[in-house]
Design an enzyme around this catalytic site. Structure first.
Site, mmCIF file in Angstrom:
data_model
loop_
_atom_site.group_PDB
_atom_site.id
_atom_site.type_symbol
_atom_site.label_atom_id
_atom_site.label_comp_id
_atom_site.label_asym_id
_atom_site.label_seq_id
_atom_site.Cartn_x
_atom_site.Cartn_y
_atom_site.Cartn_z
ATOM 1 N N THR A 278 -22.754 75.486 -33.798
ATOM 2 C CA THR A 278 -22.590 76.908 -33.513
ATOM 3 C C THR A 278 -22.255 77.694 -34.777
ATOM 4 O OG1 THR A 278 -21.095 78.447 -32.396
ATOM 5 C CG2 THR A 278 -20.204 76.298 -32.858
ATOM 6 N N LYS B 62 -15.822 71.930 -32.968
ATOM 7 C CA LYS B 62 -17.242 71.851 -33.337
ATOM 8 C C LYS B 62 -17.379 71.638 -34.852
ATOM 9 C CE LYS B 62 -20.475 72.427 -31.055
ATOM 10 N NZ LYS B 62 -21.301 71.461 -30.252
HETATM 11 P P1 NAD Z 1 -22.447 74.193 -21.294
HETATM 12 O O1 NAD Z 1 -20.977 74.259 -21.198
HETATM 13 O O2 NAD Z 1 -23.287 75.062 -20.435
HETATM 14 O O3 NAD Z 1 -22.924 72.684 -21.041
HETATM 15 C C1 NAD Z 1 -22.239 71.581 -21.558
HETATM 16 C C2 NAD Z 1 -22.761 70.337 -20.849
HETATM 17 O O4 NAD Z 1 -22.093 69.195 -21.421
HETATM 18 C C3 NAD Z 1 -22.449 70.313 -19.346
HETATM 19 O O5 NAD Z 1 -23.585 69.883 -18.626
HETATM 20 C C4 NAD Z 1 -21.331 69.292 -19.228
HETATM 21 O O6 NAD Z 1 -21.323 68.604 -17.982
HETATM 22 C C5 NAD Z 1 -21.649 68.352 -20.381
HETATM 23 N N1 NAD Z 1 -20.472 67.609 -20.856
HETATM 24 C C6 NAD Z 1 -19.243 68.117 -21.150
HETATM 25 N N2 NAD Z 1 -18.428 67.125 -21.542
HETATM 26 C C7 NAD Z 1 -19.160 65.980 -21.531
HETATM 27 C C8 NAD Z 1 -18.869 64.632 -21.857
HETATM 28 N N3 NAD Z 1 -17.649 64.257 -22.281
HETATM 29 N N4 NAD Z 1 -19.844 63.700 -21.731
HETATM 30 C C9 NAD Z 1 -21.083 64.071 -21.278
HETATM 31 N N5 NAD Z 1 -21.399 65.325 -20.953
HETATM 32 C C10 NAD Z 1 -20.453 66.277 -21.079
HETATM 33 O O7 NAD Z 1 -22.780 74.432 -22.830
HETATM 34 P P2 NAD Z 1 -24.013 75.198 -23.504
HETATM 35 O O8 NAD Z 1 -23.706 76.625 -23.583
HETATM 36 O O9 NAD Z 1 -25.256 74.734 -22.894
HETATM 37 O O10 NAD Z 1 -23.914 74.620 -24.991
HETATM 38 C C11 NAD Z 1 -24.572 73.404 -25.347
HETATM 39 C C12 NAD Z 1 -24.270 73.086 -26.802
HETATM 40 O O11 NAD Z 1 -24.727 74.143 -27.627
HETATM 41 C C13 NAD Z 1 -22.774 72.936 -27.087
HETATM 42 O O12 NAD Z 1 -22.628 71.863 -27.995
HETATM 43 C C14 NAD Z 1 -22.387 74.265 -27.733
HETATM 44 O O13 NAD Z 1 -21.316 74.076 -28.625
HETATM 45 C C15 NAD Z 1 -23.665 74.621 -28.447
HETATM 46 N N6 NAD Z 1 -23.911 76.069 -28.627
HETATM 47 C C16 NAD Z 1 -23.838 76.925 -27.555
HETATM 48 C C17 NAD Z 1 -24.151 78.263 -27.744
HETATM 49 C C18 NAD Z 1 -24.112 79.251 -26.591
HETATM 50 O O14 NAD Z 1 -24.238 80.458 -26.814
HETATM 51 N N7 NAD Z 1 -23.944 78.829 -25.359
HETATM 52 C C19 NAD Z 1 -24.523 78.738 -29.016
HETATM 53 C C20 NAD Z 1 -24.568 77.840 -30.079
HETATM 54 C C21 NAD Z 1 -24.283 76.506 -29.877
HETATM 55 O O1 DAU Z 2 -21.705 82.120 -31.194
HETATM 56 C C1 DAU Z 2 -22.032 80.974 -30.457
HETATM 57 C C2 DAU Z 2 -21.012 80.752 -29.366
HETATM 58 O O2 DAU Z 2 -21.227 81.770 -28.385
HETATM 59 C C3 DAU Z 2 -21.107 79.369 -28.731
HETATM 60 O O3 DAU Z 2 -20.777 78.402 -29.701
HETATM 61 C C4 DAU Z 2 -20.150 79.249 -27.535
HETATM 62 O O4 DAU Z 2 -20.328 77.990 -26.905
HETATM 63 C C5 DAU Z 2 -20.460 80.362 -26.565
HETATM 64 O O5 DAU Z 2 -19.534 80.318 -25.496
HETATM 65 C C6 DAU Z 2 -20.395 81.726 -27.253
HETATM 66 O O6 DAU Z 2 -19.033 82.050 -27.621
HETATM 67 P P1 DAU Z 2 -18.424 83.531 -27.441
HETATM 68 O O7 DAU Z 2 -16.960 83.415 -27.351
HETATM 69 O O8 DAU Z 2 -19.002 84.469 -28.436
HETATM 70 O O9 DAU Z 2 -19.072 83.902 -25.998
HETATM 71 P P2 DAU Z 2 -18.476 84.595 -24.698
HETATM 72 O O10 DAU Z 2 -19.624 84.831 -23.772
HETATM 73 O O11 DAU Z 2 -17.287 83.871 -24.159
HETATM 74 O O12 DAU Z 2 -17.968 85.987 -25.237
HETATM 75 C C7 DAU Z 2 -18.848 86.895 -25.884
HETATM 76 C C8 DAU Z 2 -18.041 88.095 -26.330
HETATM 77 O O13 DAU Z 2 -17.637 88.827 -25.166
HETATM 78 C C9 DAU Z 2 -16.758 87.735 -27.057
HETATM 79 O O14 DAU Z 2 -16.520 88.681 -28.096
HETATM 80 C C10 DAU Z 2 -15.685 87.850 -25.999
HETATM 81 C C11 DAU Z 2 -16.201 88.942 -25.077
HETATM 82 N N1 DAU Z 2 -15.853 88.805 -23.652
HETATM 83 C C12 DAU Z 2 -16.088 87.618 -23.034
HETATM 84 C C13 DAU Z 2 -15.801 87.448 -21.691
HETATM 85 C C14 DAU Z 2 -16.033 86.126 -20.994
HETATM 86 C C15 DAU Z 2 -15.350 89.887 -22.971
HETATM 87 O O15 DAU Z 2 -15.157 90.979 -23.533
HETATM 88 N N2 DAU Z 2 -15.052 89.744 -21.638
HETATM 89 C C16 DAU Z 2 -15.242 88.566 -20.964
HETATM 90 O O16 DAU Z 2 -14.919 88.472 -19.750
#
Ligand code: NAD
Ligand code: DAU
Length: 351
Positions: A134, A163
């Site tokens: 990330t 991470k």
């Molecule tokens: P998510 O929380 O939606 O999914 C995580 C998945 O991992 C789930 O299916 C959960 O059951 C599984 N999991 C958790 N712990 C586990 C364990 N111990 N063993 C096996 N499985 C396990 O997450 P996401 O948003 O899909 O993110 C996926 C990856 O991408 C993460 O590594 C996150 O750090 C990275 N990432 C996310 C974002 C974002 O915006 N969501 C951005 C950049 C990077």
């Molecule tokens: O930048 C990549 C990351 O983006 C990933 O690594 C993470 O797994 C993913 O969860 C995300 O992190 P953020 O903290 O940026 O995402 P989130 O959706 O939780 O929040 C986005 C922004 O919105 C952040 O500035 C916090 C704000 N927020 C979030 C929630 C849940 C609010 O203002 N209100 C809310 O209820």
């Protein structure tokens, strides 16, 4: 035929990735290892569960015996590690599980891959471990500038620090053993199947239920949003053509303040679904502890080396996303049953 071990494939990005590569390639095999935590949901994979090239294994990436048995039973070519605890707010409430899954789980996977792939003098050809990381490992930006791959790691939350620790272990396996690895660092994703603890699906869900829309602090924090399929495309390119040992940043120069995001969703739902939904629902609440101000990715390296570019404009992606949640209310009901309400009340009651 390449065999992928995909971890966390029942989560948001993992399930989109599995669907993406099964559509793109006819000659691959996928093993999806997922613990099915609150964030993992097999409904995300309904469209592929009967595909004969796809196998699901429920289990923990920290379980050394299980992970090693997967490498013994299958000739794994690629590991794509999505499995993680992924929500910043939860990491502030309960950091330990973030260290377990994100750090110890990563080392368990690295060790098992190393054991299966290492030869006396190097590694078997064609193998790769990809760590899905990330932009949050770089910390927070001021009003100008972007994160590049050489920006020093300066993580702040327990989530981003776990991470960052995992990334450093992956790097160590390249620097020390020359294990074939890549690390990708992406900005905020949005799209179908995202758990409604994250800003965009949470706001959509609350609009549809006419619940207050919680905005942390002044709503002026900035995130750099990327449609999930563009992230999947980038990961696929890095697996196939990324230079070994390299980090690739992924982002589409699509910065928005949080309040802009919330107002965009409110307007769409007001205009297309229910005119009673309006900005009066917005509720400014206490700020997130240690809230990073701004993220912004410089994606020049992946553009130049691998020819990646984001295909989905934010204006189109956000409409497709809202429409997906409107057409999948059953999915939303299912993932918000169980402990979701308890989490929500704990998270938002004091703010
Ligand atoms: P998510 O929380 O939606 O999914 C995580 C998945 O991992 C789930 O299916 C959960 O059951 C599984 N999991 C958790 N712990 C586990 C364990 N111990 N063993 C096996 N499985 C396990 O997450 P996401 O948003 O899909 O993110 C996926 C990856 O991408 C993460 O590594 C996150 O750090 C990275 N990432 C996310 C974002 C974002 O915006 N969501 C951005 C950049 C990077
Ligand atoms: O930048 C990549 C990351 O983006 C990933 O690594 C993470 O797994 C993913 O969860 C995300 O992190 P953020 O903290 O940026 O995402 P989130 O959706 O939780 O929040 C986005 C922004 O919105 C952040 O500035 C916090 C704000 N927020 C979030 C929630 C849940 C609010 O203002 N209100 C809310 O209820």
């Amino acid at each position: 035929m390449k065999t992928y071990l995909i971890t966390g494939g029942a989560g948001f990005i993992g399930s989109n990735f599995i669907q993406y590569i099964l559509k793109k390639y006819k000659d691959i095999k996928i093993i999806n290892l997922d613990k099915l935590t609150y964030a993992g949901n097999l409904e995300n994979l309904k469209l592929v569960e009967d595909n004969s090239y796809y196998t699901f294994i429920q289990g923990d990436i920290c379980n050394k015996q299980l992970v090693e048995s997967i490498f013994s039973n299958y000739d794994i070519d690629y590991v794509v590690n999505f499995a993680a605890e992924s929500h910043v707010d939860r990491s502030i409430l309960e950091p330990e599980v973030f260290v377990k899954t994100n750090v110890l789980g990563t080392i368990t996977l690295l060790n098992a891959a190393k054991k299966a792939w290492e030869l006396e003098n190097g590694f078997k050809k064609g193998k790769k471990y990809l760590q899905v990381s990330t932009d949050e490992v770089y910390g927070s930006l001021g009003a100008t500038g972007y994160f590049t791959e050489t920006t020093p790691i300066d993580s702040h939350s327990p989530y981003s620090s776990s991470k960052a620790s995992a990334d450093l272990m992956v790097k160590a396996y390249f620097d020390t053993y020359k294990m074939p690895i890549n690390i990708t660092r992406c900005s905020n994703n949005y799209g179908p199947y995202q758990f409604p603890e994250k800003l965009i699906p949470l706001i959509i869900n609350n609009c549809l239920n006419k619940k207050p829309l919680p905005v942390y602090g002044d709503g002026m924090n900035i995130r750099d949003w990327l449609y999930v399929e563009d992230h999947c495309k980038a990961i696929d390119m890095v697996i196939n053509n990324g230079r070994l040992g390299e980090v690739y940043n992924i982002g589409g120069h699509n910065e928005r303040t949080n309040i802009q995001i919330v107002k965009t969703i409110v307007k769409y739902i007001h205009d297309n679904v229910d005119e009673k939904v309006n900005e009066n629902l917005i509720k400014y609440v206490e700020d997130r502890k240690g809230h990073d101000k701004r993220y912004g990715i410089d994606p020049s390296k992946i553009k130049k080396e691998l020819g990646w570019y984001p295909e989905t404009k934010f204006e189109d992606g956000i409409k497709m996303t809202i429409e997906w949640y409107l057409h999948n209310k059953q999915w939303m009901n299912s993932v918000t049953s169980g402990d979701y309400q308890k989490y929500y009340e704990k998270m938002y009651k004091t703010k």
